[in-house]
Write a protein that holds these residues in place. Structure first.
Motif, PDB file in Angstrom:
ATOM      1  N   LYS A   1      40.685  42.762  30.290  1.00 29.45           N
ATOM      2  CA  LYS A   1      40.670  43.699  31.407  1.00 29.45           C
ATOM      3  C   LYS A   1      39.320  44.403  31.491  1.00 29.45           C
ATOM      4  N   PRO A   2      38.249  43.668  31.742  1.00 32.76           N
ATOM      5  CA  PRO A   2      36.934  44.314  31.803  1.00 32.76           C
ATOM      6  C   PRO A   2      36.887  45.369  32.900  1.00 32.76           C
ATOM      7  N   ARG A   3      36.177  46.445  32.617  1.00 30.35           N
ATOM      8  CA  ARG A   3      36.187  47.592  33.519  1.00 30.35           C
ATOM      9  C   ARG A   3      35.655  47.217  34.907  1.00 30.35           C
ATOM     10  N   ASN A   4      36.271  47.794  35.901  1.00 25.13           N
ATOM     11  CA  ASN A   4      35.847  47.680  37.311  1.00 25.13           C
ATOM     12  C   ASN A   4      36.076  46.296  37.911  1.00 25.13           C
ATOM     13  N   LEU A   5      36.603  45.358  37.149  1.00 26.87           N
ATOM     14  CA  LEU A   5      36.732  43.985  37.646  1.00 26.87           C
ATOM     15  C   LEU A   5      38.192  43.597  37.806  1.00 26.87           C
ATOM     16  N   ALA A   6      38.426  42.658  38.706  1.00 25.97           N
ATOM     17  CA  ALA A   6      39.737  42.030  38.860  1.00 25.97           C
ATOM     18  C   ALA A   6      39.508  40.556  39.116  1.00 25.97           C
ATOM     19  N   LYS A   7      40.525  39.766  38.872  1.00 26.40           N
ATOM     20  CA  LYS A   7      40.339  38.322  38.903  1.00 26.40           C
ATOM     21  C   LYS A   7      40.276  37.753  40.308  1.00 26.40           C
ATOM     22  N   SER A   8      41.213  38.135  41.131  1.00 24.37           N
ATOM     23  CA  SER A   8      41.306  37.583  42.483  1.00 24.37           C
ATOM     24  C   SER A   8      40.750  38.599  43.466  1.00 24.37           C
ATOM     25  N   VAL A   9      39.542  38.337  43.978  1.00 28.88           N
ATOM     26  CA  VAL A   9      38.848  39.326  44.804  1.00 28.88           C
ATOM     27  C   VAL A   9      39.242  39.111  46.264  1.00 28.88           C
ATOM     28  N   THR A  10      40.258  39.851  46.688  1.00 27.51           N
ATOM     29  CA  THR A  10      40.820  39.639  48.025  1.00 27.51           C
ATOM     30  C   THR A  10      40.328  40.660  49.037  1.00 27.51           C
ATOM     31  N   VAL A  11      39.236  41.368  48.696  1.00 23.90           N
ATOM     32  CA  VAL A  11      38.595  42.260  49.660  1.00 23.90           C
ATOM     33  C   VAL A  11      37.145  41.839  49.804  1.00 23.90           C
ATOM     34  N   GLN A  12      36.564  42.114  50.981  1.00 23.36           N
ATOM     35  CA  GLN A  12      35.178  41.729  51.233  1.00 23.36           C
ATOM     36  C   GLN A  12      34.233  42.874  50.911  1.00 23.36           C
TER      37      GLN A  12
END
Length: 605
Positions: free
Chosen positions: A594-605
């Protein structure tokens, strides 16, 4: 990029919702919460923090209920606070909503609702949704009509699930953000992704943009954007529940690194015939290549590095090929025509920037093919053709097995395209390359078993910055190695084409700047020379390559890969770099999955 889940059925929803949210934390882990119908209203339990931090609190406080919704958040509007955690409720508390996506006109809606007496308690765009539903319930006799009127007011992307007091059902809708329906005997689920409920059912239906769903204990009704009842194909996903657990590993990332031999075996199964030098893709209709004169390969992040690898092979085959970052495609692509094939590379098939590029390409007349991991994803549905990498579910935010499966798929796809296009030429050594690919699972096992990355990681954190260099097809591996390192260690890392080092970056090299040299593939001697230029400035050189390959003697530390086909050497070197990143992050006690500020599936532009 948030994760949502909903359940309706005969079983208590609380445990299912919490377990599902833990499986969705790769989509966000700033805050979490659930809402359930508890027999006397809607009970909401939420707070900042990841799901593991609040599991006990929720299970202790939450009353049981057979209908519920849940959410794990990646912050877009408003910081990660208790107030901004989902679910959000209406003024009366009679409506609770979870949402993934971005409501672009939330400011105007907030102003309208405030003028009509609604009070807001958070900074989020989501909170306008329950207030809108409540606003329209004042004039509509049926909840469905009020729900529809509310979502008709929304601009942007969303997957929404809502509870209404005293109604044993979930109302849901999607537009631009993923939502998948899970069907079991007497149990029905909605979620952003399959891992949320795969332990309960593998029978799924992928909802389409504009779909509205009503989830009840005895079934799920789906309506299109015009309110007409529709059916969506039910598919059985080839995932086992064990695949979404950590097993005996400390982290998902380590498990998924170790999964790579089996995931690559699935990727190549039925697609290679070394004896005949043939490549087959049953899921690709080669008519899609008719009239193609140029290829654009489009992707983001790790998938972009895989795209660079595949594009190099296409260029080597004589195909005019360009690579674009998806977020820049609309402006940077230049002329696109019906002679252009656009290949989008996206692990999830839901990456917002990549979907936008795909739609731009299709709108300009190009033929589109998507390379993805998820059957039924938006990219797979919208592209003219789809090619699946077959990597299975990946939970760790830092992509590992999906990258290697993407690269192998693109290796094979590049040669298939070269066979079909009249002006292209497959590799002369294609039978040898295909034979080496078939040996990749065995070689990956060897790398994972024998790697000295853990020993190397004991002294790596003592440095200030880290450079990764490679040439030709090892350059994308250098870029990916640097990305993986910075993602999970939080240390400064940069990747370069090795020849670029002396054109500026060398000014940053000191004795506190280890340089990882990719001594794999072709033109290795030149990369060795570039690495030695850094070494003379005091840098330690960490070489990656075959045991007796060029650069082994010049390196201060050396990570070995089997001496196989040059293209495949790069894949094996990538796994060594994944292990370096993992073990260094572990030394630093970072939250690896769970690296900070990141998520796996980037569903926003």
């Amino acid at each position: 990029m948030c994760g949502i889940i909903a359940q309706s059925g005969a079983d208590d929803a609380v445990g299912t919702l919490i377990n599902g949210l833990e499986r969705l934390e790769y989509r966000g882990y700033d805050s979490a919460g659930i809402a359930v119908q508890n027999g006397s209203g809607i009970a909401v339990h939420k707070r900042a923090g990841d799901v593991s931090e609040i599991r006990e609190e929720i299970q202790t406080e939450a009353a049981s209920g057979e209908v519920g919704i849940g959410h794990t958040r990646w912050s877009t509007h408003g910081p990660p606070t208790d107030a901004n955690a989902h679910p959000h409720t209406s003024d009366t508390g009679n409506i609770a909503v979870v949402h993934n996506g971005v409501i672009e006109n939330h400011a105007e809606l907030r102003e309208f609702l405030s003028a009509n007496g609604h009070e807001f308690t958070s900074d989020t765009d989501t909170e306008v949704i329950p207030h809108l539903i409540e606003h329209f319930r004042q004039t509509e006799s049926e909840t469905m009509a009020a729900f529809r009127r509310a979502i008709d007011e929304l601009e942007g992307s969303y997957a929404i699930a809502a509870l209404i007091r005293d109604e044993e059902r979930v109302y849901a809708a999607r537009a631009g953000s993923p939502l998948v329906l899970g069907l079991d005997s007497g149990q029905y689920y909605l979620a952003s992704d399959i891992p949320a409920f795969v332990e309960h059912t593998r029978d799924v239906a992928f909802l389409e943009d504009g779909d509205v769903v009503v989830l009840e204990s005895d079934g799920a009704q789906i309506f299109d954007r015009n309110g007409v009842p529709v059916e969506r194909d039910v598919e059985r996903v080839d995932w086992n529940p064990e695949e979404v657990g950590k097993g005996h590993f400390d982290h998902y990332m380590l498990k998924e690194i170790h999964n790579q031999p089996s995931s690559i075996a699935k990727t190549i199964r039925g697609r290679v015939d070394p004896a005949d030098g043939a490549v087959a893709f049953d899921d690709l209709d080669t008519e899609v290549l008719d009239g193609v004169r140029e290829i654009h390969v489009v992707a983001c992040g790790t998938s972009y590095h895989a795209a660079l690898f595949g594009a190099r092979l296409l260029s080597d085959a004589g195909v005019r090929t360009q690579v674009f970052r998806a977020s820049e495609y609309a402006k940077a692509a230049g002329p696109v025509s019906d002679e252009t094939l656009v290949v989008t590379v996206t692990q999830s098939g839901e990456t917002a920037d990549t979907l936008s590029a795909l739609r731009t390409a299709a709108g300009r007349g190009a033929t589109t093919v998507t390379v993805t991991n998820v059957v039924g994803s938006t990219a797979a549905r919208e592209a003219d053709q789809s090619v699946f990498i077959r990597a299975g579910p990946e939970i760790g935010v830092a992509a590992t097995k999906t990258f290697t499966s993407q690269v192998v798929t693109l290796i094979l796809l590049s040669q298939k395209i070269a066979m079909e296009l009249p002006d292209a030429t497959p590799r002369e050594d294609l039978p040898e390359l295909l034979a080496a690919l078939e040996r990749i699972p065995t070689h990956l096992d060897q790398v994972i078993e024998e790697s000295r990355a853990a020993d190397l990681a004991t002294w790596l954190p003592e440095h200030e910055a880290y450079f990764f260099i490679g040439r030709g097809m090892s350059r994308p591996v250098a870029l990916e190695g640097a990305l993986k390192f910075k993602e999970i260690t939080y240390e400064h890392a940069e990747g370069f084409a090795s020849g670029q080092l002396k054109h500026g970056p060398l000014a940053l090299v000191t004795s506190d700047t280890p340089v990882f040299g990719l001594f794999t593939g072709e033109d290795v001697d030149k990369t060795v020379t570039n690495a030695k230029e850094a070494q003379t400035r005091g840098a330690d050189i960490i070489g990656i390559g075959p045991a007796d390959g060029p650069g082994a003697d010049e390196s201060d530390a050396y990570l070995r890969v089997p001496d196989t086909h040059p293209v495949c050497q790069n894949l094996l070197a990538n796994v060594q770099l994944q292990l370096v990143s993992y073990h260094t992050a572990n030394q630093l006690d970072r939250p690896i999955d769970k690296p900070r500020n990141l998520a796996k599936s980037v569903t926003v532009q």
